[in-house]
Design a protein around this motif. Sequence first.
Motif, short mmCIF file in Angstrom:
data_model
loop_
_atom_site.label_atom_id
_atom_site.label_comp_id
_atom_site.label_asym_id
_atom_site.label_seq_id
_atom_site.Cartn_x
_atom_site.Cartn_y
_atom_site.Cartn_z
N TYR A 1 102.86 149.97 -0.95
CA TYR A 1 102.86 150.73 -2.19
C TYR A 1 102.92 152.22 -1.90
O TYR A 1 102.25 152.71 -1.00
CB TYR A 1 101.61 150.42 -3.02
CG TYR A 1 101.53 148.99 -3.42
CD1 TYR A 1 102.20 148.53 -4.56
CD2 TYR A 1 100.83 148.06 -2.67
CE1 TYR A 1 102.16 147.21 -4.93
CE2 TYR A 1 100.79 146.72 -3.03
CZ TYR A 1 101.45 146.30 -4.17
OH TYR A 1 101.41 145.00 -4.53
N PRO B 1 100.29 157.52 -4.77
CA PRO B 1 100.51 158.46 -5.89
C PRO B 1 99.80 159.79 -5.64
O PRO B 1 98.96 159.91 -4.77
CB PRO B 1 99.88 157.73 -7.07
CG PRO B 1 98.82 156.89 -6.46
CD PRO B 1 99.35 156.47 -5.11
N GLU B 2 100.16 160.75 -6.45
CA GLU B 2 99.56 162.08 -6.32
C GLU B 2 98.21 162.18 -7.01
O GLU B 2 97.48 163.13 -6.77
CB GLU B 2 100.52 163.12 -6.89
CG GLU B 2 101.80 163.24 -6.10
CD GLU B 2 102.73 164.29 -6.66
OE1 GLU B 2 102.26 165.21 -7.36
OE2 GLU B 2 103.92 164.21 -6.38
N THR B 3 97.87 161.23 -7.87
CA THR B 3 96.59 161.26 -8.58
C THR B 3 95.86 159.95 -8.34
O THR B 3 96.47 158.95 -7.95
CB THR B 3 96.82 161.45 -10.09
OG1 THR B 3 97.57 160.33 -10.58
CG2 THR B 3 97.54 162.74 -10.39
N PRO B 4 94.56 159.90 -8.60
CA PRO B 4 93.83 158.65 -8.46
C PRO B 4 94.39 157.58 -9.41
O PRO B 4 94.86 157.90 -10.49
CB PRO B 4 92.40 159.01 -8.86
CG PRO B 4 92.32 160.48 -8.67
CD PRO B 4 93.70 161.01 -8.96
N TYR B 5 94.34 156.35 -8.98
CA TYR B 5 94.82 155.24 -9.80
C TYR B 5 94.11 153.96 -9.38
O TYR B 5 93.46 153.91 -8.34
CB TYR B 5 96.33 155.09 -9.67
CG TYR B 5 96.78 154.54 -8.33
CD1 TYR B 5 97.23 153.24 -8.22
CD2 TYR B 5 96.75 155.33 -7.18
CE1 TYR B 5 97.63 152.73 -6.99
CE2 TYR B 5 97.16 154.84 -5.97
CZ TYR B 5 97.59 153.53 -5.88
OH TYR B 5 97.99 153.04 -4.66
N VAL B 6 94.24 152.93 -10.18
CA VAL B 6 93.67 151.62 -9.88
C VAL B 6 94.82 150.68 -9.58
O VAL B 6 95.78 150.59 -10.34
CB VAL B 6 92.85 151.09 -11.07
CG1 VAL B 6 92.37 149.68 -10.81
CG2 VAL B 6 91.70 152.01 -11.38
N LEU B 7 94.72 149.98 -8.48
CA LEU B 7 95.71 148.98 -8.10
C LEU B 7 95.01 147.64 -8.01
O LEU B 7 94.06 147.48 -7.23
CB LEU B 7 96.35 149.34 -6.75
CG LEU B 7 97.34 148.33 -6.20
CD1 LEU B 7 98.56 148.24 -7.11
CD2 LEU B 7 97.76 148.73 -4.79
N HIS C 1 85.28 146.61 -15.65
CA HIS C 1 86.73 146.83 -15.75
C HIS C 1 87.16 147.47 -17.07
O HIS C 1 88.20 148.11 -17.12
CB HIS C 1 87.51 145.54 -15.52
CG HIS C 1 87.14 144.41 -16.43
ND1 HIS C 1 87.42 144.39 -17.77
CD2 HIS C 1 86.52 143.24 -16.15
CE1 HIS C 1 86.99 143.25 -18.29
NE2 HIS C 1 86.43 142.54 -17.33
N SER D 1 88.66 146.36 -19.63
CA SER D 1 90.05 146.00 -19.89
C SER D 1 90.10 144.75 -20.76
O SER D 1 89.58 143.70 -20.38
CB SER D 1 90.78 145.75 -18.57
OG SER D 1 92.00 145.10 -18.79
#
Length: 73
Positions: free
Chosen positions: A6, A9-15, A46, A48
Amino acid sequence: MTPETYPIPETPYVLIDSQRMQHNLEDMNTICDQFGLSMRPNVSWHQSIAIAQQQIETGAIGISCLTVAEARR
């Protein structure tokens, strides 16, 4: 999953590894069944709706929330 699979990315994210998550949900449901327990996971970790629905579809009898605001989502 490996970092090479993967792009970073330039910013934090959740994968989320959806196959691993589904496997874990099924395992937890099996364990609950073995002990005659019902699973009612808390959505706070989560937050979600999609994951909560997947938990119910996998065998949870419902979900729990810590706050009224979470329940209203």
